[in-house]
Design an enzyme around this catalytic site. Sequence first.
Site, PDB file in Angstrom:
ATOM      1  N   SER A  98       0.999  -1.219  -0.060  1.00 15.77           N
ATOM      2  CA  SER A  98      -0.102  -0.005  -0.150  1.00 15.77           C
ATOM      3  C   SER A  98       0.944   1.280  -0.007  1.00 15.77           C
ATOM      4  CB  SER A  98      -1.010   0.110   1.206  1.00 15.77           C
ATOM      5  OG  SER A  98      -1.421   1.265   1.658  1.00 15.77           O
ATOM      6  N   TYR A 109      -1.933  -1.453  10.509  1.00 18.17           N
ATOM      7  CA  TYR A 109      -1.958  -1.624   9.086  1.00 18.17           C
ATOM      8  C   TYR A 109      -0.661  -1.020   8.629  1.00 18.17           C
ATOM      9  CZ  TYR A 109      -3.523  -1.234   4.382  1.00 18.17           C
ATOM     10  OH  TYR A 109      -3.821  -1.183   3.073  1.00 18.17           O
TER      11      TYR A 109
END
Length: 316
Positions: A164, A176
Amino acid sequence: MSLYLVVLVVLYCLLRWYRERQVISHLQDKFVFITGCDSGLGNQLARQLDLRGLRVLAACLTEQGAEQLRNQTSDSLQTVILDVTKIENVTATTSWVKERVGDRGLWGLVNNAGICRPMAPNEWLTKQDFVKVLDVNLLGVIDLTLSLLPLVQKARGRVVNVSSVMGRVSIQGGGYCISKYGVEAFSDSLRRELSYFGVKVAMIEPGYFVTNMTRAEGSGYLQALWNQASPEVKELYGENFLADFLKSLNLLKPPWTQNLSLATDCMEHALTACHPRTRYSPGWDAKFIYLPMSYLPSFLVDLMMYWYYPKPAKAL
Ligand SMILES: *[C@@H]1O[C@H](CO)[C@@H](O)[C@H](O)[C@H]1NC(C)=O
Ligand SMILES: *[C@@H]1O[C@H](CO)[C@@H](O)[C@H](O)[C@H]1NC(C)=O
Ligand SMILES: *[C@@H]1O[C@H](CO)[C@@H](O)[C@H](O)[C@H]1NC(C)=O
Ligand SMILES: *[C@@H]1O[C@H](CO)[C@@H](O)[C@H](O)[C@H]1NC(C)=O
Ligand SMILES: *[C@@H]1O[C@H](CO)[C@@H](O)[C@H](O)[C@H]1NC(C)=O
């Protein structure tokens, strides 16, 4: 002088365009294993590659997701139920894949499965909140990759890792961003190690894509975290913080909806091109905001974040 420069740049772009257009042959003999096919990127990629004629082995978390996917695709697509955090499930899945690919080996492994919640100021979270995310996004991916690697090496295939832009700039607390930084680190070392064996490794660093999952998860979890927060945290942050924080999260989403195809087309290229790139950054926000940001000095990024996020009530 500047004319030569222009000609050189144009030539370089043409050459690169031509090189990247070369596609591998015998697509219909190639097996590709994709995790997280219930929805979102994995789901769309599975359907896209199936249309392209590749043999897709799709791992879903739920039987319902698997059935829905099978209904929408050709008979050559096969599904398996996999929870990447369960070691015995990963082992069983590896034998399942082995049975199907046989001596040809596995051409592509796409590590896509992932979760992002909870994302919140670190102080609001417990170790368990981090463990939950790291277990799926990092350790699960590592386990599955190590387990399937011999099959990929046999086919001199590809590993495509979905990271990401948040593996480049850590813009929020929670597990995350940590997990995505970890994926980046592991992939970098493995890319070099595997290059000796003809295995190519690509990293996809998508920007913000709204999928059915992120839509369904909503932001209710933040309210729940706030309700559970200790009195000290509540005092430090103040009652108004949560509402402002939620507003700022909405701003993170680009005002336009980004077509998921931007990301799945990159993944398809990584799997089918003769010369895949090392990194792809699908999404305009990734290309023009987050990637440039990742090259800025920390104090500038900090300034942007101060400007962007609300301040706690007891901020000095
Ligand atoms: C997302 O939801 C819409 C409408 O509910 C549905 O048509 C679509 O197929 C879903 N997409 C995925 C990838 O599940
Ligand atoms: C898949 O198709 C079958 C038969 O056409 C149908 O009974 C079933 O409800 C469908 N499943 C899903 C999840 O769409
Ligand atoms: C993984 O576990 C699920 C549920 O525990 C099970 O339904 C599935 O068959 C397992 N997958 C494999 C490949 O054994
Ligand atoms: C993809 O990421 C996983 C998790 O970090 C890592 O185990 C694996 O080595 C990476 N794959 C490659 C080929 O870089
Ligand atoms: C996304 O892009 C693909 C191809 O680039 C196109 O076929 C599709 O219709 C687009 N989807 C949306 C929702 O715009």
